[in-house]
Design a protein around this motif. Structure first.
Motif, mmCIF file in Angstrom:
data_model
loop_
_atom_site.group_PDB
_atom_site.id
_atom_site.type_symbol
_atom_site.label_atom_id
_atom_site.label_comp_id
_atom_site.label_asym_id
_atom_site.label_seq_id
_atom_site.Cartn_x
_atom_site.Cartn_y
_atom_site.Cartn_z
ATOM 1 N N GLU A 18 1.248 -8.773 9.997
ATOM 2 C CA GLU A 18 2.237 -8.110 9.157
ATOM 3 C C GLU A 18 2.956 -6.999 9.914
ATOM 4 O O GLU A 18 2.388 -6.349 10.787
ATOM 5 C CB GLU A 18 1.587 -7.537 7.893
ATOM 6 N N LEU A 19 4.220 -6.801 9.540
ATOM 7 C CA LEU A 19 5.035 -5.745 10.139
ATOM 8 C C LEU A 19 4.760 -4.398 9.478
ATOM 9 O O LEU A 19 4.655 -3.380 10.141
ATOM 10 C CB LEU A 19 6.513 -6.094 9.981
ATOM 11 N N ARG A 20 4.651 -4.402 8.153
ATOM 12 C CA ARG A 20 4.632 -3.256 7.241
ATOM 13 C C ARG A 20 6.040 -2.709 7.059
ATOM 14 O O ARG A 20 6.798 -2.533 7.999
ATOM 15 C CB ARG A 20 3.698 -2.139 7.704
ATOM 16 N N GLY A 21 6.374 -2.445 5.810
ATOM 17 C CA GLY A 21 7.685 -1.917 5.475
ATOM 18 C C GLY A 21 7.768 -0.415 5.688
ATOM 19 O O GLY A 21 6.798 0.237 6.088
ATOM 20 N N PHE A 22 8.960 0.123 5.404
ATOM 21 C CA PHE A 22 9.193 1.560 5.547
ATOM 22 C C PHE A 22 8.081 2.344 4.857
ATOM 23 O O PHE A 22 7.672 1.999 3.754
ATOM 24 C CB PHE A 22 10.552 1.916 4.936
ATOM 25 N N PRO A 23 7.543 3.357 5.541
ATOM 26 C CA PRO A 23 7.986 4.016 6.778
ATOM 27 C C PRO A 23 7.383 3.436 8.061
ATOM 28 O O PRO A 23 7.237 4.146 9.049
ATOM 29 C CB PRO A 23 7.522 5.456 6.567
ATOM 30 N N PHE A 24 7.033 2.152 8.033
ATOM 31 C CA PHE A 24 6.548 1.442 9.225
ATOM 32 C C PHE A 24 5.377 2.180 9.878
ATOM 33 O O PHE A 24 5.462 2.591 11.049
ATOM 34 C CB PHE A 24 7.679 1.244 10.244
ATOM 35 N N PRO A 25 4.273 2.381 9.159
ATOM 36 C CA PRO A 25 3.203 3.272 9.631
ATOM 37 C C PRO A 25 2.587 2.832 10.954
ATOM 38 O O PRO A 25 2.237 1.665 11.137
ATOM 39 C CB PRO A 25 2.172 3.214 8.501
ATOM 40 N N PRO A 47 5.589 3.481 -1.742
ATOM 41 C CA PRO A 47 5.099 2.126 -1.485
ATOM 42 C C PRO A 47 5.605 1.582 -0.159
ATOM 43 O O PRO A 47 6.766 1.771 0.207
ATOM 44 C CB PRO A 47 5.648 1.320 -2.666
ATOM 45 N N SER A 48 4.723 0.920 0.556
ATOM 46 C CA SER A 48 5.068 0.265 1.821
ATOM 47 C C SER A 48 4.580 -1.172 1.742
ATOM 48 O O SER A 48 3.373 -1.425 1.672
ATOM 49 C CB SER A 48 4.408 0.987 2.998
ATOM 50 N N GLN A 49 5.521 -2.111 1.718
ATOM 51 C CA GLN A 49 5.156 -3.512 1.567
ATOM 52 C C GLN A 49 4.502 -4.065 2.834
ATOM 53 O O GLN A 49 4.605 -3.496 3.915
ATOM 54 C CB GLN A 49 6.382 -4.337 1.194
ATOM 55 N N SER A 50 3.872 -5.215 2.687
ATOM 56 C CA SER A 50 3.170 -5.855 3.805
ATOM 57 C C SER A 50 4.139 -6.393 4.856
ATOM 58 O O SER A 50 3.982 -6.165 6.043
ATOM 59 C CB SER A 50 2.289 -6.988 3.283
ATOM 60 N N VAL A 51 5.137 -7.145 4.422
ATOM 61 C CA VAL A 51 6.121 -7.802 5.296
ATOM 62 C C VAL A 51 5.424 -8.689 6.345
ATOM 63 O O VAL A 51 5.451 -8.424 7.548
ATOM 64 C CB VAL A 51 7.044 -6.783 5.985
ATOM 65 N N PRO A 52 4.800 -9.779 5.905
ATOM 66 C CA PRO A 52 4.173 -10.687 6.878
ATOM 67 C C PRO A 52 5.231 -11.374 7.732
ATOM 68 O O PRO A 52 6.217 -11.890 7.216
ATOM 69 C CB PRO A 52 3.435 -11.693 5.986
ATOM 70 N N THR A 53 5.020 -11.356 9.029
ATOM 71 C CA THR A 53 6.039 -11.855 9.960
ATOM 72 C C THR A 53 5.601 -13.061 10.767
ATOM 73 O O THR A 53 6.430 -13.688 11.431
ATOM 74 C CB THR A 53 6.405 -10.753 10.964
ATOM 75 N N ARG A 112 0.849 -1.194 0.000
ATOM 76 C CA ARG A 112 0.000 0.000 0.000
ATOM 77 C C ARG A 112 0.884 1.244 0.000
ATOM 78 O O ARG A 112 2.078 1.156 0.260
ATOM 79 C CB ARG A 112 -0.898 0.039 1.251
ATOM 80 N N GLU A 113 0.296 2.381 -0.285
ATOM 81 C CA GLU A 113 1.039 3.631 -0.262
ATOM 82 C C GLU A 113 0.890 4.321 1.088
ATOM 83 O O GLU A 113 -0.181 4.291 1.703
ATOM 84 C CB GLU A 113 0.564 4.567 -1.372
ATOM 85 N N GLU A 114 1.991 4.936 1.542
ATOM 86 C CA GLU A 114 2.012 5.694 2.779
ATOM 87 C C GLU A 114 2.737 7.014 2.522
ATOM 88 O O GLU A 114 3.601 7.097 1.646
ATOM 89 C CB GLU A 114 2.739 4.919 3.884
ATOM 90 N N PRO A 115 2.412 8.060 3.284
ATOM 91 C CA PRO A 115 3.132 9.326 3.114
ATOM 92 C C PRO A 115 4.567 9.223 3.618
ATOM 93 O O PRO A 115 4.820 8.667 4.688
ATOM 94 C CB PRO A 115 2.318 10.316 3.947
ATOM 95 N N ALA A 116 5.495 9.749 2.824
ATOM 96 C CA ALA A 116 6.905 9.707 3.218
ATOM 97 C C ALA A 116 7.136 10.575 4.440
ATOM 98 O O ALA A 116 6.585 11.669 4.555
ATOM 99 C CB ALA A 116 7.775 10.190 2.064
ATOM 100 N N PRO A 117 7.968 10.101 5.384
ATOM 101 C CA PRO A 117 8.328 10.941 6.538
ATOM 102 C C PRO A 117 9.349 11.994 6.127
ATOM 103 O O PRO A 117 9.950 11.916 5.047
ATOM 104 C CB PRO A 117 8.924 9.935 7.518
#
Length: 241
Positions: free
Chosen positions: A126-133, A106-112, A88-93
């Protein structure tokens, strides 16, 4: 407590640590990275980081955090795709050298994490990728190859477990997000209880330094903490009542 100063010889009857375990021979059973390299199910480029495994009726299920996928492994070691999880898309920090703050990235799912839920479906966190929302991680139910969001609003999930009566337990690695850090410099997480029929999550334990995993046994949650500090890892017993 068993430690270097209290350890008795493993040959001594009643020694606090018991016999020294023997290291069993190991061999590669299933090639998760090889499957990712050949198939790249999420289409984001080959990237494999198998992070959790759970026994299933036909063998095992593995979440590949790098590949954003849930995989099945048969008893003979054959690997197949069960499901992928969306980017999914997230706003850049606002960080030096990054895109302008607020730019969609883009922020990946990163299932953990994966567990078997009531009825045999898989429960995936899921963890969620950068920026780790913060509040951007979901809990999925996977049945028939289709992931469905069953709970949302979590932050950087590192493990999930199913407890008595089908209750879900969700372990957050960093409840304020991985871009924040506590006074110790470690991410501070928490353990949450979630009822499958809805309702707000209940905090079971918080201020957990760098938690890494959870197991539920006989009315207690056993949580690993300090999971990124060599030689300083601990297991905490948390009553569930």
């Amino acid at each position: 407590m068993c430690g270097p100063s209290s350890r008795r010889s493993s040959r001594t009857p009643g020694g606090c640590c018991g016999p020294t375990p023997r290291r069993a021979p190991t061999e590669r059973f299933a090639d998760i990275a090889g499957f990712e390299g050949e198939n790249d199910p999420d289409g984001a480029g080959p990237d494999s980081n198998p992070n959790a495994v759970v026994a299933s009726r036909k063998g095992a299920a593995v979440v590949d955090a790098g590949g954003n996928s849930l995989l099945s492994v048969t008893r003979s070691g054959d690997v197949a795709l069960i499901a992928t999880f969306p980017t999914r898309e997230e706003p850049a920090p606002d960080i030096p050298g990054g895109p302008p703050a607020g730019t969609p990235i883009p922020s990946q799912s990163v299932p953990t994490s994966v567990a078997v839920a009531k009825g045999g479906a898989f429960l995936v966190g899921e963890l969620r990728g950068f920026p780790f929302p913060v509040g951007g991680a979901d809990l999925y139910r996977v049945a028939g190859g289709e992931p469905t969001v069953v709970a949302e609003g979590f932050t950087n999930v590192i493990d999930v477990e199913v407890g008595p009566h089908g209750t879900w337990y969700v372990l957050e690695l960093a409840s304020d997000g991985l871009l924040a850090a506590g006074e110790s410099g470690l991410p501070m997480g928490r353990l949450l209880r979630v009822t499958p029929d809805g309702g707000d999550p209940v905090v079971v334990a918080d201020d957990l330094p760098a938690p890494g995993g959870v197991a539920i046994r006989k009315g207690r949650a056993y949580v690993t903490v300090n999971s990124v500090l060599p030689g300083e890892g601990q297991v905490l017993a948390v009553p569930l009542t």
